[in-house]
Design a protein around this motif. Sequence first.
Motif, short mmCIF file in Angstrom:
data_model
loop_
_atom_site.label_atom_id
_atom_site.label_comp_id
_atom_site.label_asym_id
_atom_site.label_seq_id
_atom_site.Cartn_x
_atom_site.Cartn_y
_atom_site.Cartn_z
N VAL A 48 0.85 -1.20 0.00
CA VAL A 48 0.00 0.00 0.00
C VAL A 48 0.88 1.24 0.00
CG1 VAL A 48 -1.82 1.24 1.24
CG2 VAL A 48 -1.80 -1.25 1.25
N THR A 49 0.57 2.18 -0.87
CA THR A 49 1.34 3.41 -0.95
C THR A 49 0.93 4.39 0.15
OG1 THR A 49 -0.25 4.52 -2.40
CG2 THR A 49 1.48 3.20 -3.48
N LEU A 50 1.78 5.36 0.40
CA LEU A 50 1.47 6.39 1.39
C LEU A 50 0.25 7.19 0.96
CD1 LEU A 50 2.33 7.67 4.07
CD2 LEU A 50 3.73 9.26 2.75
N GLU A 51 0.14 7.46 -0.32
CA GLU A 51 -1.03 8.19 -0.84
C GLU A 51 -2.31 7.43 -0.52
OE1 GLU A 51 -2.93 9.69 -5.08
OE2 GLU A 51 -0.78 9.32 -4.97
N LYS A 52 -2.29 6.12 -0.70
CA LYS A 52 -3.47 5.29 -0.41
C LYS A 52 -3.78 5.30 1.08
CE LYS A 52 -6.67 2.24 -1.43
NZ LYS A 52 -7.93 2.67 -2.02
N ILE A 53 -2.75 5.21 1.92
CA ILE A 53 -2.97 5.28 3.37
C ILE A 53 -3.62 6.60 3.73
CG2 ILE A 53 -1.79 5.51 5.60
CD1 ILE A 53 0.20 3.35 4.57
N ASN A 54 -3.12 7.70 3.17
CA ASN A 54 -3.70 9.01 3.46
C ASN A 54 -5.15 9.10 2.99
OD1 ASN A 54 -1.40 9.98 4.73
ND2 ASN A 54 -0.60 10.95 2.89
N GLN A 55 -5.45 8.52 1.83
CA GLN A 55 -6.83 8.50 1.34
C GLN A 55 -7.74 7.72 2.27
OE1 GLN A 55 -6.44 6.87 -2.61
NE2 GLN A 55 -5.78 8.81 -3.50
N GLN A 56 -7.25 6.56 2.75
CA GLN A 56 -8.03 5.76 3.69
C GLN A 56 -8.28 6.52 4.98
OE1 GLN A 56 -5.56 2.25 3.91
NE2 GLN A 56 -6.48 1.31 2.10
N LEU A 57 -7.26 7.23 5.44
CA LEU A 57 -7.41 8.01 6.67
C LEU A 57 -8.40 9.16 6.50
CD1 LEU A 57 -3.72 8.09 7.93
CD2 LEU A 57 -5.65 6.83 8.94
N LEU A 58 -8.37 9.81 5.36
CA LEU A 58 -9.32 10.90 5.09
C LEU A 58 -10.75 10.37 5.10
CD1 LEU A 58 -7.35 12.85 2.35
CD2 LEU A 58 -8.04 13.75 4.59
#
Length: 149
Positions: free
Chosen positions: A28-38
């Motif tokens: 999982v990319t950092l961008e995807k983690i941030n999207q999940q968190l948002l």
Amino acid sequence: MSRLSILVLHGPNLNLLGQREPGIYGSVTLEKINQQLLSLAEKLQCDIACYQSNHEGNLVDTIQEALDCHDGIVINAAAYTHTSVAIRDALAAVAIPAVEVHLSNIYRREDFRHHSFIAPIVVGQISGFGAQSYSLGLQALVNHLQTQT
């Protein structure tokens, strides 16, 4: 009651998630983690700001700047977890409730990763659940903040 504001801090090399040692850190990319968190933040009815840096001083500055802006911090200090008194001191100085997260279980890895300078001053620590560690950390922190008011 106003919405909680949470700062999510990502330390060094986390910008390479998805390509960096996927057997340890997942795909999982950092961008995807941030999207999940948002997305999770919306469900939890809180606001989040995500920041990543490979530089210790930038992380310290961001922690200090959080003092008047955020109610809590989710932090994956990555390698700085095991080496940075400066990040530990910044977290202690601002006294904003924080949760430490790690993608891998740091206690199942090399001995030098077993010590965290951050753990003694945070609300709690979550490690070993991959990208889900962030979500668990955010949920735990929001719950902690809501029960403290």
